[in-house]
Design an enzyme around this catalytic site. Structure first.
Site, PDB file in Angstrom:
ATOM      1  N   GLU A 101     -35.119 -15.550  64.034  1.00 36.35           N
ATOM      2  CA  GLU A 101     -34.483 -16.535  64.501  1.00 36.35           C
ATOM      3  C   GLU A 101     -35.208 -16.805  66.156  1.00 36.35           C
ATOM      4  OE1 GLU A 101     -30.127 -16.684  62.707  1.00 36.35           O
ATOM      5  OE2 GLU A 101     -30.644 -14.823  63.758  1.00 36.35           O
ATOM      6  N   GLU A 131     -29.734 -10.621  56.524  1.00 38.28           N
ATOM      7  CA  GLU A 131     -28.460 -10.447  57.021  1.00 38.28           C
ATOM      8  C   GLU A 131     -27.649 -10.500  55.865  1.00 38.28           C
ATOM      9  OE1 GLU A 131     -30.402 -12.738  60.284  1.00 38.28           O
ATOM     10  OE2 GLU A 131     -30.438 -12.815  58.230  1.00 38.28           O
TER      11      GLU A 131
END
Length: 260
Positions: free
Chosen positions: A114, A134
């Site tokens: 990210e 995740e």
């Protein structure tokens, strides 16, 4: 200022920001705070840096995610506050006045990916592994991964990577458009520096205008984005650098840009 997890050096108008939190350069709360401080200081002294390289220390990892050890302590309220702070930091990097090149020197996972996606350009070492894993710990990307990944590689591929949590190698990342270039690990720093130096030699007002037009246009309909482009192009026609660039081209000489 001396920092424990993030360092910054500036040489020949290129700032190199290095995250150093061994063994995997996890972006802990303390590391995030230091990274925020570094970009704040760079912004305050913007004339000293025409481009920024963001990388990780060592050859094992760029950033292999957030600090998972804090996850068991989270509840919805705490999680929301943490994500808001993280969002602010990543937007600061994404909207930074100068181009930011991410040199991915190893594992680039979760929050690390990210962070990399907030940079303007990504160059990866051959041995790098990238992913949004995740889902494997019961959550989804929370610092922009569901949004920026889909914009970079398309909805279908983004869903596959996020739903499965699988890692991809640098070559696949380049094929799907997640990274711009792949180079041998021992050439990563040189490649990033050469690209940064090339950008640093361009007129800074035009580079900034291009970044603004691209970023703002992506969130608009095409006709609105085209208006942003017209606005930035027209503005640049009133700058000294535009006159110098045109004159140098006509006179067949190297331009001297001053950022005015």
């Amino acid at each position: 200022m001396s920092r424990k997890y993030v360092s910054c050096t500036i040489e020949d108008r290129i700032a190199v920001v290095t995250i150093d939190n061994p063994p995997m350069n996890a972006l802990s709360d303390a590391a995030r705070e230091e990274l925020d401080e570094v970009f704040e200081e760079l912004d305050e002294n913007i004339e000293n840096a025409m481009a920024v390289i963001l990388t990780g220390a060592g050859e094992k990892a760029f950033v292999a995610g957030a600090d998972i050890k804090v996850f068991p302590t989270l509840n919805p309220e705490i999680a929301r506050r943490r994500l808001k702070r993280g969002k602010a930091l990543l937007l600061k990097i994404e909207n930074f006045d100068r181009p930011v090149i991410c040199a991915i020197n190893g594992f680039c996972l979760g929050l690390g990916l990210e962070l990399a996606m907030c940079c303007d350009i990504r160059i990866a070492a051959e041995h790098a592994k990238l992913g949004q894993p995740e889902i494997n710990v019961g959550v989804i990307p929370g610092a922009g991964g569901t949004q920026r990944l889909a914009r970079l590689v398309g909805e279908g591929i983004a869903k596959e990577l996020i739903y499965t949590g699988r890692f991809i190698d640098a070559q696949e990342a380049q094929r799907i458009g997640l990274v711009n270039k792949v180079v041998p690990g021992n050439e990563l720093r040189r490649e990033a520096m050469e690209m940064a130096e090339g950008i640093a030699g361009k007129p800074p007002l035009a580079v900034r205008a291009a970044k603004e037009a691209i970023h703002q246009g992506l969130s608009m309909a095409l006709d609105q984005g085209l208006e942003i482009e017209i606005d930035r192009w027209s503005y640049l026609c009133g700058t000294e650098d535009q006159k110098e660039g045109a004159a140098a081209f006509i006179e067949k000489r190297k331009p001297v840009f001053k950022g005015r």
